[in-house]
Structure formats: structure tokens, C-alpha cells
Design a protein around this motif. Structure first.
Motif, mmCIF file in Angstrom:
data_model
loop_
_atom_site.group_PDB
_atom_site.id
_atom_site.type_symbol
_atom_site.label_atom_id
_atom_site.label_comp_id
_atom_site.label_asym_id
_atom_site.label_seq_id
_atom_site.Cartn_x
_atom_site.Cartn_y
_atom_site.Cartn_z
ATOM 1 N N GLU A 3 0.828 -1.210 0.000
ATOM 2 C CA GLU A 3 0.000 0.000 0.000
ATOM 3 C C GLU A 3 0.863 1.261 0.000
ATOM 4 O OE1 GLU A 3 -3.958 -0.576 2.243
ATOM 5 O OE2 GLU A 3 -2.501 -1.720 3.441
ATOM 6 N N THR A 4 1.948 1.182 -0.773
ATOM 7 C CA THR A 4 2.872 2.320 -0.886
ATOM 8 C C THR A 4 3.147 2.592 -2.362
ATOM 9 O OG1 THR A 4 3.919 1.611 1.196
ATOM 10 C CG2 THR A 4 5.086 3.253 -0.121
ATOM 11 N N PRO A 5 2.253 3.290 -3.030
ATOM 12 C CA PRO A 5 2.459 3.564 -4.442
ATOM 13 C C PRO A 5 3.530 4.625 -4.681
ATOM 14 C CG PRO A 5 0.504 4.703 -3.664
ATOM 15 C CD PRO A 5 0.977 3.835 -2.528
ATOM 16 N N ALA A 6 4.227 4.502 -5.780
ATOM 17 C CA ALA A 6 5.148 5.557 -6.189
ATOM 18 C C ALA A 6 4.333 6.687 -6.798
ATOM 19 C CB ALA A 6 6.148 5.019 -7.198
ATOM 20 N N THR A 7 4.628 7.909 -6.378
ATOM 21 C CA THR A 7 3.880 9.063 -6.881
ATOM 22 C C THR A 7 4.736 10.011 -7.709
ATOM 23 O OG1 THR A 7 4.320 10.230 -4.801
ATOM 24 C CG2 THR A 7 2.258 8.979 -4.965
ATOM 25 N N GLY A 8 6.048 9.803 -7.702
ATOM 26 C CA GLY A 8 6.922 10.664 -8.484
ATOM 27 C C GLY A 8 8.336 10.124 -8.487
ATOM 28 N N LEU A 9 9.130 10.631 -9.444
ATOM 29 C CA LEU A 9 10.510 10.185 -9.580
ATOM 30 C C LEU A 9 11.400 11.391 -9.885
ATOM 31 C CD1 LEU A 9 12.721 8.008 -9.920
ATOM 32 C CD2 LEU A 9 11.998 7.801 -12.323
ATOM 33 N N ASP A 10 12.480 11.511 -9.152
ATOM 34 C CA ASP A 10 13.475 12.553 -9.386
ATOM 35 C C ASP A 10 14.765 11.868 -9.797
ATOM 36 O OD1 ASP A 10 15.448 14.576 -9.219
ATOM 37 O OD2 ASP A 10 14.257 15.668 -7.726
ATOM 38 N N LEU A 11 15.076 11.928 -11.096
ATOM 39 C CA LEU A 11 16.274 11.264 -11.600
ATOM 40 C C LEU A 11 17.554 11.941 -11.101
ATOM 41 C CD1 LEU A 11 15.262 10.602 -15.329
ATOM 42 C CD2 LEU A 11 15.339 8.937 -13.461
ATOM 43 N N ARG A 12 17.483 13.245 -10.878
ATOM 44 C CA ARG A 12 18.681 13.974 -10.474
ATOM 45 C C ARG A 12 19.127 13.577 -9.065
ATOM 46 N NH1 ARG A 12 19.756 18.309 -7.521
ATOM 47 N NH2 ARG A 12 17.527 18.720 -7.191
ATOM 48 N N THR A 13 18.169 13.516 -8.147
ATOM 49 C CA THR A 13 18.502 13.167 -6.765
ATOM 50 C C THR A 13 18.362 11.671 -6.492
ATOM 51 O OG1 THR A 13 16.236 13.562 -6.002
ATOM 52 C CG2 THR A 13 17.763 15.433 -5.975
ATOM 53 N N ARG A 14 17.956 10.922 -7.505
ATOM 54 C CA ARG A 14 17.741 9.476 -7.375
ATOM 55 C C ARG A 14 16.804 9.179 -6.200
ATOM 56 N NH1 ARG A 14 22.199 5.780 -9.918
ATOM 57 N NH2 ARG A 14 23.044 7.190 -11.489
ATOM 58 N N THR A 15 15.594 9.671 -6.355
ATOM 59 C CA THR A 15 14.601 9.534 -5.296
ATOM 60 C C THR A 15 13.244 9.151 -5.895
ATOM 61 O OG1 THR A 15 15.690 11.264 -3.997
ATOM 62 C CG2 THR A 15 13.425 10.700 -3.395
ATOM 63 N N VAL A 16 12.602 8.171 -5.278
ATOM 64 C CA VAL A 16 11.216 7.827 -5.600
ATOM 65 C C VAL A 16 10.339 8.436 -4.526
ATOM 66 C CG1 VAL A 16 9.529 5.967 -5.886
ATOM 67 C CG2 VAL A 16 11.878 5.656 -6.707
ATOM 68 N N HIS A 17 9.314 9.161 -4.947
ATOM 69 C CA HIS A 17 8.414 9.796 -3.994
ATOM 70 C C HIS A 17 7.199 8.905 -3.746
ATOM 71 C CE1 HIS A 17 10.634 13.551 -3.858
ATOM 72 N NE2 HIS A 17 10.764 13.472 -5.177
ATOM 73 N N THR A 18 6.768 8.827 -2.503
ATOM 74 C CA THR A 18 5.596 8.051 -2.113
ATOM 75 C C THR A 18 4.790 8.866 -1.104
ATOM 76 O OG1 THR A 18 6.424 6.960 -0.098
ATOM 77 C CG2 THR A 18 7.108 6.010 -2.225
ATOM 78 N N PRO A 19 3.534 8.480 -0.836
ATOM 79 C CA PRO A 19 2.751 9.192 0.182
ATOM 80 C C PRO A 19 3.397 9.123 1.563
ATOM 81 C CG PRO A 19 1.324 7.861 -1.201
ATOM 82 C CD PRO A 19 2.725 7.486 -1.557
ATOM 83 N N ALA A 20 4.232 8.100 1.781
ATOM 84 C CA ALA A 20 4.887 7.955 3.088
ATOM 85 C C ALA A 20 6.220 8.680 3.160
ATOM 86 C CB ALA A 20 5.092 6.471 3.399
ATOM 87 N N GLY A 21 6.612 9.321 2.058
ATOM 88 C CA GLY A 21 7.874 10.040 2.062
ATOM 89 C C GLY A 21 8.806 9.575 0.960
ATOM 90 N N PRO A 22 9.945 10.256 0.777
ATOM 91 C CA PRO A 22 10.876 9.925 -0.293
ATOM 92 C C PRO A 22 11.661 8.645 0.017
ATOM 93 C CG PRO A 22 11.752 11.701 1.041
ATOM 94 C CD PRO A 22 10.369 11.453 1.549
ATOM 95 N N VAL A 23 11.981 7.895 -1.057
ATOM 96 C CA VAL A 23 12.780 6.678 -0.925
ATOM 97 C C VAL A 23 13.985 6.810 -1.852
ATOM 98 C CG1 VAL A 23 12.808 4.162 -1.125
ATOM 99 C CG2 VAL A 23 10.681 5.344 -0.479
ATOM 100 N N PRO A 24 15.183 6.949 -1.316
ATOM 101 C CA PRO A 24 16.370 7.111 -2.161
ATOM 102 C C PRO A 24 16.805 5.771 -2.770
ATOM 103 C CG PRO A 24 17.009 7.084 0.137
ATOM 104 C CD PRO A 24 15.509 7.042 0.121
#
Length: 384
Positions: A75-96
Motif C-alpha cells: 500500500e505504498t504507491p510511487a507518486t513521483g521520480l526525481d532522476l537527479r537526486t535518485r529519489t522515488v516519492h511516495t505518500p509515506a515520504g521519499p525513498v532514495p
């Protein structure tokens, strides 16, 4: 760079295969799996069969559990991706991440408007809901005559339901060709399924729950339960603004690479067919094979072997086990390698046995590995 943190986005067979492949390739760093579902990774194959029929449960379809050191976040969908900082965004917070595997698959395509509570079959949740609806229905209308639609029709008929299948073309011809497609339709018709081919789209009738469809000529078909089985849509919306190239799916190269440190696999991807045209292969075997190739590329770059589609798919319906390798929609009359369709078991090749481009086994004992070997002469000739 040396990878220490790999994130896998998705909870499908492709995602699980990626995790297994990481460990097989001796990756000993941290693995985090992000899934938007509330159950562990499972196989979708039985959903239209045993699970829908009520003979199998979630325990039967959940795949091998992930190792304890893998961080599975349900129940943790990915909501965004930052290629520069290598981070996946989720409702629970960023995941590097150091390395990223995208295996978000697809969702069921829908025909209705937002006010309609359309029945589809893609996830386990969809299946449970559909199973309950099916138990309370005496008649079923399936919109779409591909593998999924016809498998749903087969299961519904096995349960004694009155079944109608509606499609824009004769069901299964586009996938199996007119000869085998016609044979499966004949068996389905003998089993009591009504098949309606319409020259144009259909409109779902009824709200909130659809109760029928209207054809372009005004004909209306009604049933207790209406199910849409009209393909899928790649889950790519979360990548908006990320810089990842999307064109009907995530565009990957021959090694399944998307960007530095990022690979993708499965139903969410499109790949060049060699002539510049981008194609999708939304099949179970493709997801597995592509996930393996993607992980090798993530760990070893272009020194890894490129991805080669296995060109294998199968379906089980109306007592028929149909396995196919090679090009979909084989044209013309086949060369019979063994048996016959009339006898109930056949091994067929197109256009011939010397350099086949397609091979189909119908209720035939030949295993998939041997079927693939039968295509090798043609593949070798094409590369020469």
C-alpha cells in the motif's frame, strides 16, 4: 558506481523476479519493494480461472515470500521520480536509490464513464469482487474476446452461467490466427457461449453498475453481470515530469535501460521492434524474461546480454491448453506437425516446418522449451 540501495517499484511477477535476480547476481545491498496493493506479490494467471471459480484463494496465488532482508512496503504507491537526486516519492515520504527497477505493470482499460462502476479483472481485489458478483448472477456479458475475456467466459460457463462475448472481431483471431482462433471459438460455442461480433465499439449501459451494452447499430444486449476485458493501460502517470521517456509505455533500450541507474520491465514497457516501431508484450513470460535482463543491465551495464523476447504465451479455456511461440496472428493454413485439431490435439507450424515463424500446440504434450527450439532454425536464418 557501486550499487548499495536498489528500489523495485511494483508488486508483480516482474518485480519479484527482479528481486530474485538481484540476489542470484550476488547483489548484497539493500532492496526495497514498493507496491500499491495490500497483498504480497502474486501471479495473475489463475485469477481468471481457479480464483474466479472459487477453487483457489490468495494463498494459492501468492508467490514465494521475499527474504526477510527485503523491505516490502505494501500500500505504498510511487507518486513521483526525481532522476537527479535518485529519489522515488511516495505518500509515506521519499525513498532514495542507487539503482531503480520500474515494474509498475498496467491497470485494466475501461470503457465506461466515471459514473459507472465498471467490472474488470486485473488485480486480486478485482477478482474477489468479480467472483462475488458472478456467484449472484445467472447471465454474464463479457466485452472483449482476447485471452482474458475468453478465459472469464470459460470460467463463467463452467459455473453454469449464460455467457455472451462481444468483440470487434472474431475472438482470438488477432492472437492465434483464424485457424486456431476458429477452433477455440467452435469449442466455446459448443460449450454454450454466444459470440457477437460488432462492426464498431460498444457503449456500456446502466449506472452505477452497468447492466448491458449498446452496439453501434442500436442493438442492446443485457446481462446480470457485465465485465470489460479490453486490454490494459501502462501505469506511467507517476513519472510525469521526471524526464523518463514515455510513449505508450516506458521506452527501454535493448538492455531494458531507461536512464542512468534505472531499468524497467514487464507490461509497463515498450521496446523498438527493430524497424523503429515501439511494441508492447503484456505477457507473463515477457515480464519474467525482461526483469532478468533488466537486473543484469542494472548491475553490469551494456556488458550484460541484451533482452531477447521469448515470444511465448499461452491460454487455458474450455478444456483447451493452447501454447504459442513466435509471431502472433499466424496467417494462412498451417503445416500439421502432429495430430489434428479435429482429433483434439495438434501441433501446428506457420508457414512450414523448415523455417516456422509461428508454432501453436493445442492440447499437445510438447513442453514450451521444445516449442521454442522448433523456432530456432527460422531465428538463425533471420539473423544471418
Amino acid at each position: 558506481m557501486t550499487l548499495r540501495e536498489v528500489v523495485v517499484v511494483g508488486g508483480s511477477i516482474g518485480a519479484l523476479t527482479a528481486v530474485e535476480m538481484l540476489r542470484m547476481e550476488d547483489f548484497d545491498g539493500r532492496i526495497t519493494v514498493l507496491s500499491d496493493e495490500d497483498v504480497p506479490p502474486y501471479t495473475r494467471v489463475p485469477l481468471s480461472k481457479g480464483v474466479l471459480a472459487g477453487t483457489e484463494s490468495i494463498d494459492d496465488v501468492v508467490l514465494a515470500p521475499l527474504a526477510d532482508e527485503v523491505d516490502l512496503r505494501l500500500e505504498t504507491p510511487a507518486t513521483g521520480l526525481d532522476l537527479r537526486t535518485r529519489t522515488v516519492h511516495t505518500p509515506a515520504g521519499p525513498v532514495p536509490y542507487d539503482g531503480l527497477v520500474i515494474a509498475t505493470g498496467g491497470r485494466a482499460r475501461r470503457l465506461g464513464h466515471p459514473g459507472q462502476d465498471e467490472r474488470v479483472l486485473r488485480t486480486y481485489g478485482d477478482c474477489v469482487r468479480l467472483r462475488d458478483d458472478l456467484a449472484a448472477s445467472s447471465s454474464v456479458l463479457v466485452v472483449g474476446g482476447g485471452f482474458l475475456g475468453m478465459e472469464i467466459a470459460s470460467t463463467a460457463r463452467t459455473l453454469g452461467k449464460d455467457v455472451t462475448v462481444v468483440d470487434l472481431a472474431p475472438p482470438l483471431d488477432r492472437l492465434l490466427g483464424a485457424v486456431v482462433g476458429g477452433h477455440v471459438r467452435s469449442v466455446a460455442t459448443q460449450a454454450g457461449v454466444r459470440i457477437v461480433v460488432t462492426d464498431g465499439g460498444v457503449r456500456l449501459l446502466g449506472a452505477p453498475t452497468p447492466t448491458g451494452v449498446e452496439l453501434v447499430d442500436g442493438t442492446r444486449l443485457e446481462a446480470d453481470l457485465v465485465v470489460s476485458a479490453v486490454g490494459d493501460v501502462p501505469n506511467v502517470e507517476w513519472l510525469a515530469g521526471s524526464g523518463v521517456q514515455v510513449h505508450g509505455g516506458i521506452v527501454v533500450d535493448s538492455h531494458c535501460q531507461v536512464a542512468p541507474g534505472v531499468v524497467a520491465a514487464g507490461d509497463v514497457t515498450v521496446i523498438s521492434a527493430g524497424d523503429g516501431e515501439l511494441t508492447r508484450s503484456p505477457h507473463w513470460t515477457n515480464a519474467v524474461d525482461q526483469a532478468r535482463a533488466a537486473v543484469r543491465a542494472l548491475l553490469h551495464g551494456n556488458t550484460a546480454a541484451p533482452y531477447r523476447p521469448s515470444q511465448y504465451c499461452w491460454t487455458e479455456q474450455f478444456g483447451l491448453d493452447v501454447k504459442m511461440v513466435g509471431d502472433l496472428d499466424p496467417q494462412g493454413e498451417p503445416t500439421v506437425l502432429d495430430g489434428s485439431l479435429d482429433q483434439g490435439s495438434a501441433l501446428l507450424a506457420w508457414p512450414d516446418a523448415v523455417a516456422p515463424r509461428s508454432i501453436v500446440a493445442v492440447n499437445h504434450r510438447t513442453p514450451p522449451v521444445k516449442l521454442k527450439r522448433l523456432l530456432q532454425p527460422a531465428a538463425q536464418a533471420a539473423r544471418a
